[in-house]
Design a protein around this motif. Structure first.
Motif, mmCIF file in Angstrom:
data_model
loop_
_atom_site.group_PDB
_atom_site.id
_atom_site.type_symbol
_atom_site.label_atom_id
_atom_site.label_comp_id
_atom_site.label_asym_id
_atom_site.label_seq_id
_atom_site.Cartn_x
_atom_site.Cartn_y
_atom_site.Cartn_z
ATOM 1 N N ASN A 213 0.799 -1.218 0.000
ATOM 2 C CA ASN A 213 0.000 0.000 0.000
ATOM 3 C C ASN A 213 0.838 1.278 0.000
ATOM 4 O OD1 ASN A 213 -2.856 0.889 0.100
ATOM 5 N ND2 ASN A 213 -2.160 1.974 1.926
ATOM 6 N N GLY A 214 1.929 1.282 0.735
ATOM 7 C CA GLY A 214 2.739 2.495 0.859
ATOM 8 C C GLY A 214 3.776 2.684 -0.225
ATOM 9 N N ILE A 215 3.814 1.779 -1.189
ATOM 10 C CA ILE A 215 4.807 1.852 -2.264
ATOM 11 C C ILE A 215 4.158 2.431 -3.510
ATOM 12 C CG2 ILE A 215 6.420 0.520 -3.691
ATOM 13 C CD1 ILE A 215 6.359 -1.593 -1.411
ATOM 14 N N GLY A 216 4.713 3.500 -4.053
ATOM 15 C CA GLY A 216 4.139 4.165 -5.212
ATOM 16 C C GLY A 216 4.254 3.334 -6.476
ATOM 17 N N GLU A 217 3.375 3.613 -7.450
ATOM 18 C CA GLU A 217 3.352 2.817 -8.675
ATOM 19 C C GLU A 217 4.624 2.983 -9.503
ATOM 20 O OE1 GLU A 217 0.093 3.902 -11.197
ATOM 21 O OE2 GLU A 217 0.561 6.027 -11.130
ATOM 22 N N ILE A 218 5.209 4.171 -9.504
ATOM 23 C CA ILE A 218 6.453 4.374 -10.254
ATOM 24 C C ILE A 218 7.570 3.543 -9.642
ATOM 25 C CG2 ILE A 218 8.232 6.068 -10.863
ATOM 26 C CD1 ILE A 218 5.994 8.174 -10.964
ATOM 27 N N VAL B 224 10.582 -3.841 -10.876
ATOM 28 C CA VAL B 224 10.510 -5.036 -11.729
ATOM 29 C C VAL B 224 11.196 -4.801 -13.072
ATOM 30 C CG1 VAL B 224 8.483 -6.008 -10.586
ATOM 31 C CG2 VAL B 224 8.153 -4.472 -12.535
ATOM 32 N N PHE B 225 11.189 -3.544 -13.562
ATOM 33 C CA PHE B 225 11.954 -3.226 -14.767
ATOM 34 C C PHE B 225 13.442 -3.518 -14.546
ATOM 35 C CE2 PHE B 225 9.001 0.098 -16.981
ATOM 36 C CZ PHE B 225 8.348 -0.927 -17.649
ATOM 37 N N GLN B 226 13.961 -3.014 -13.429
ATOM 38 C CA GLN B 226 15.370 -3.254 -13.091
ATOM 39 C C GLN B 226 15.673 -4.749 -13.045
ATOM 40 O OE1 GLN B 226 15.481 -1.221 -9.307
ATOM 41 N NE2 GLN B 226 16.706 0.475 -10.114
ATOM 42 N N GLU B 227 14.799 -5.484 -12.381
ATOM 43 C CA GLU B 227 15.019 -6.909 -12.175
ATOM 44 C C GLU B 227 14.976 -7.676 -13.503
ATOM 45 O OE1 GLU B 227 15.675 -10.418 -9.857
ATOM 46 O OE2 GLU B 227 15.841 -8.280 -9.346
ATOM 47 N N ALA B 228 14.055 -7.322 -14.374
ATOM 48 C CA ALA B 228 13.942 -8.026 -15.648
ATOM 49 C C ALA B 228 15.206 -7.851 -16.482
ATOM 50 C CB ALA B 228 12.717 -7.533 -16.419
ATOM 51 N N VAL B 229 15.759 -6.652 -16.488
ATOM 52 C CA VAL B 229 16.994 -6.404 -17.228
ATOM 53 C C VAL B 229 18.157 -7.136 -16.580
ATOM 54 C CG1 VAL B 229 18.652 -4.629 -17.923
ATOM 55 C CG2 VAL B 229 16.195 -4.192 -18.143
ATOM 56 N N ARG C 215 7.499 5.951 -18.760
ATOM 57 C CA ARG C 215 8.721 6.758 -18.881
ATOM 58 C C ARG C 215 9.282 7.094 -17.506
ATOM 59 N NH1 ARG C 215 13.200 7.931 -21.805
ATOM 60 N NH2 ARG C 215 13.781 10.141 -21.672
ATOM 61 N N LYS C 216 8.431 7.463 -16.596
ATOM 62 C CA LYS C 216 8.906 7.835 -15.255
ATOM 63 C C LYS C 216 9.508 6.633 -14.545
ATOM 64 C CE LYS C 216 6.228 11.980 -14.549
ATOM 65 N NZ LYS C 216 5.468 12.814 -13.609
ATOM 66 N N ALA C 217 8.925 5.448 -14.750
ATOM 67 C CA ALA C 217 9.460 4.243 -14.115
ATOM 68 C C ALA C 217 10.819 3.859 -14.706
ATOM 69 C CB ALA C 217 8.478 3.084 -14.263
ATOM 70 N N ILE C 218 10.968 4.005 -16.021
ATOM 71 C CA ILE C 218 12.249 3.696 -16.669
ATOM 72 C C ILE C 218 13.348 4.608 -16.126
ATOM 73 C CG2 ILE C 218 13.502 3.984 -18.861
ATOM 74 C CD1 ILE C 218 12.098 1.333 -18.740
ATOM 75 N N LEU C 219 13.060 5.895 -16.002
ATOM 76 C CA LEU C 219 14.057 6.831 -15.488
ATOM 77 C C LEU C 219 14.345 6.576 -14.014
ATOM 78 C CD1 LEU C 219 12.905 10.135 -17.246
ATOM 79 C CD2 LEU C 219 14.705 8.538 -17.944
ATOM 80 N N TYR C 220 13.304 6.281 -13.233
ATOM 81 C CA TYR C 220 13.489 5.991 -11.810
ATOM 82 C C TYR C 220 14.325 4.729 -11.620
ATOM 83 C CZ TYR C 220 12.283 5.702 -6.838
ATOM 84 O OH TYR C 220 12.346 5.666 -5.469
ATOM 85 N N ALA C 221 14.198 3.808 -12.550
ATOM 86 C CA ALA C 221 14.956 2.554 -12.479
ATOM 87 C C ALA C 221 16.424 2.741 -12.842
ATOM 88 C CB ALA C 221 14.328 1.516 -13.405
ATOM 89 N N GLY C 222 16.766 3.923 -13.353
ATOM 90 C CA GLY C 222 18.147 4.174 -13.734
ATOM 91 C C GLY C 222 18.528 3.579 -15.074
ATOM 92 N N LEU C 223 17.534 3.235 -15.879
ATOM 93 C CA LEU C 223 17.807 2.698 -17.204
ATOM 94 C C LEU C 223 18.037 3.843 -18.192
ATOM 95 C CD1 LEU C 223 15.177 -0.200 -17.175
ATOM 96 C CD2 LEU C 223 17.633 -0.348 -16.748
ATOM 97 N N ILE D 72 15.709 5.177 -24.020
ATOM 98 C CA ILE D 72 14.609 4.225 -24.191
ATOM 99 C C ILE D 72 13.296 4.977 -24.430
ATOM 100 C CG2 ILE D 72 13.253 2.399 -23.101
ATOM 101 C CD1 ILE D 72 15.754 1.677 -21.478
ATOM 102 N N SER D 73 12.664 4.698 -25.554
ATOM 103 C CA SER D 73 11.355 5.286 -25.843
ATOM 104 C C SER D 73 10.289 4.566 -25.012
ATOM 105 C CB SER D 73 11.047 5.142 -27.335
ATOM 106 O OG SER D 73 9.737 5.574 -27.618
ATOM 107 N N CYS D 74 9.348 5.317 -24.433
ATOM 108 C CA CYS D 74 8.405 4.733 -23.466
ATOM 109 C C CYS D 74 6.955 5.073 -23.800
ATOM 110 C CB CYS D 74 8.710 5.231 -22.062
ATOM 111 S SG CYS D 74 10.400 4.911 -21.507
ATOM 112 N N THR D 75 6.071 4.105 -23.570
ATOM 113 C CA THR D 75 4.642 4.305 -23.804
ATOM 114 C C THR D 75 3.844 3.622 -22.708
ATOM 115 O OG1 THR D 75 5.031 4.256 -26.195
ATOM 116 C CG2 THR D 75 2.755 4.008 -25.455
#
Length: 389
Positions: free
Chosen positions: A22-27, A33-38, A65-73, A77-80
């Motif tokens: 509950n306390g963890i934001g969606e970004i 999980v983006f970080q982990e998949a890579v 896009r915000k999640a990709i940048l937050y992940a440090g990727l 990377i183009s994002c949609t």
């Protein structure tokens, strides 16, 4: 045409509302999980594009896009971000598959995210329905059947149950079996490999969400059979025989097969085909069966070739109708409990189902798996995956 393979896949635990996520934001959750998949690819890969599905994104300014940048990727990377009700992450996967297959990209990161516990819009409607139930203010079927809208999925499934002659007793019996499957799979560690622990800080202390929350709640058979109707006074759907709305993030790294093998990656499976279909109102309830049958025919398979089926059971009625219409052996369907047992993170559900199916195919050494999900308003989407050997 080029082959598309999944080289890694992972997800967060599936959380209750309110629950540990509950306390963890969606970004933050999607970024993890983006970080982990890579990282799970095990070798440096050049991700060209990212696509994420979310039915009710809270972040309106391109969540992906915000999640990709937050992940440090890479900033290159183009994002949609894609919203297509329950099939949001399936649509992300479908677009990525078509792009790689047709040579528009070699490597695409696909995701799904749903954080309903942080969405005032969705919580409002959930609370209103619970209040009506507690106050005994639910309508009867005759009061609503002439004004059901295309997105009134609960009411539509009440109608389908009556048309198909599916009783409350049969629905509850199937529900209990699904919950038992999920509890057993969780105890046996079947979800451990696909699940990413999610750390968070609370009151200055670092904690970690490790496992799915729903399979940890033991339900008795009696509790399921005695649950009160949730949507209609004379209805067959309850809070226990309908999948509970949940939270989850999931990611899958897709690559062109030769590209993956050239750099030394061993794919989890080949994404053989994806399909989007729709049916007219008079065929309501058959959308998943027809979509699954069509994609199998296009691929040259029949129902006996498929070793495992992952069929959406957000409402057990449609799942039961799909199994009956396709003539499937129930022992090959939703072997780890489905969404009834695990919870239903709406737009992230499809990719979560595909990820769990991939890992179950590995465990059971099954070569061919099929996932299908309804997409609202009589639509459906399917995915066929195949392992080598």
């Amino acid at each position: 045409m080029r082959n598309v393979v999944a080289v890694s896949a992972c997800r967060s635990p599936v959380g209750k509302i309110p629950g540990e996520l509950n306390g963890i934001g969606e970004i933050t959750l999607l970024a993890k999980v983006f970080q982990e998949a890579v990282m799970r690819a095990g070798l440096p890969v050049q991700v060209e594009e990212a696509l994420a599905g979310a039915s009710f994104p809270i972040e309106k300014d391109n969540l992906c896009r915000k999640a990709i940048l937050y992940a440090g990727l890479s900033e290159m990377i183009s994002c949609t971000t894609i919203s297509k009700t329950c099939a949001s992450s399936d649509e992300a996967l479908a677009i990525a598959w078509h792009k790689i297959r047709n040579g528009a990209a070699n490597t695409i990161l696909v995701g799904g995210i749903e954080k309903i516990g942080n969405s005032p819009y969705v919580l409002h409607f959930m609370k209103q329905n619970v209040k009506r139930m507690l106050k005994n203010q639910l309508p009867c079927m005759e009061e609503i059947e002439n004004r059901i809208q295309d997105n009134d999925m609960a009411y539509m499934n009440e109608v389908l149950a009556r048309k198909a002659g599916i009783s409350r007793l049969a629905i509850d019996a199937h529900t209990y079996q699904c919950i038992l499957k999920a509890e057993t799979a969780y105890r046996n560690g079947c979800f451990a490999e696909e699940t990413v622990p999610i750390p968070y800080t609370e009151n200055g202390k670092t904690r970690c969400v490790i496992g799915d929350e729903f399979p940890q709640v033991v339900r008795s058979e009696r509790e399921i059979y005695e649950a009160a109707p949730m949507f209609l006074k004379d209805g067959v759907l309850t809070r226990l025989n309908s999948a509970a709305i949940a939270e989850c993030a999931v990611a899958m790294l897709l690559m062109e097969e030769n590209t993956a093998r050239t750099i030394g990656l061993q794919p989890l499976a080949r994404i053989v085909s994806v399909l989007n279909t729709a049916v007219p109102n008079e065929e309501r309830g058959s959308s998943m069966a027809k979509c699954a049958q069509t994609i199998m025919k296009q691929c040259g398979f029949d129902r006996f070739d498929v070793g495992l089926y992952s069929i959406n059971d957000s409402f057990m009625v449609q799942s039961m109708m799909t199994v009956l219409e396709m003539g499937l052996d129930s022992d090959r369907v939703n072997v780890d409990g489905g969404n009834i047992g695990l919870g239903y993170p709406i737009g992230a559900t499809g990719l979560r189902m595909c990820t769990s199916l991939l890992y179950e195919m590995q465990r059971r050494q099954v070569n061919l798996g099929l996932h299908v999900i309804g997409a609202g308003t009589n639509m459906a989407q399917a995915v066929v995956m195949q392992r080598d050997g």
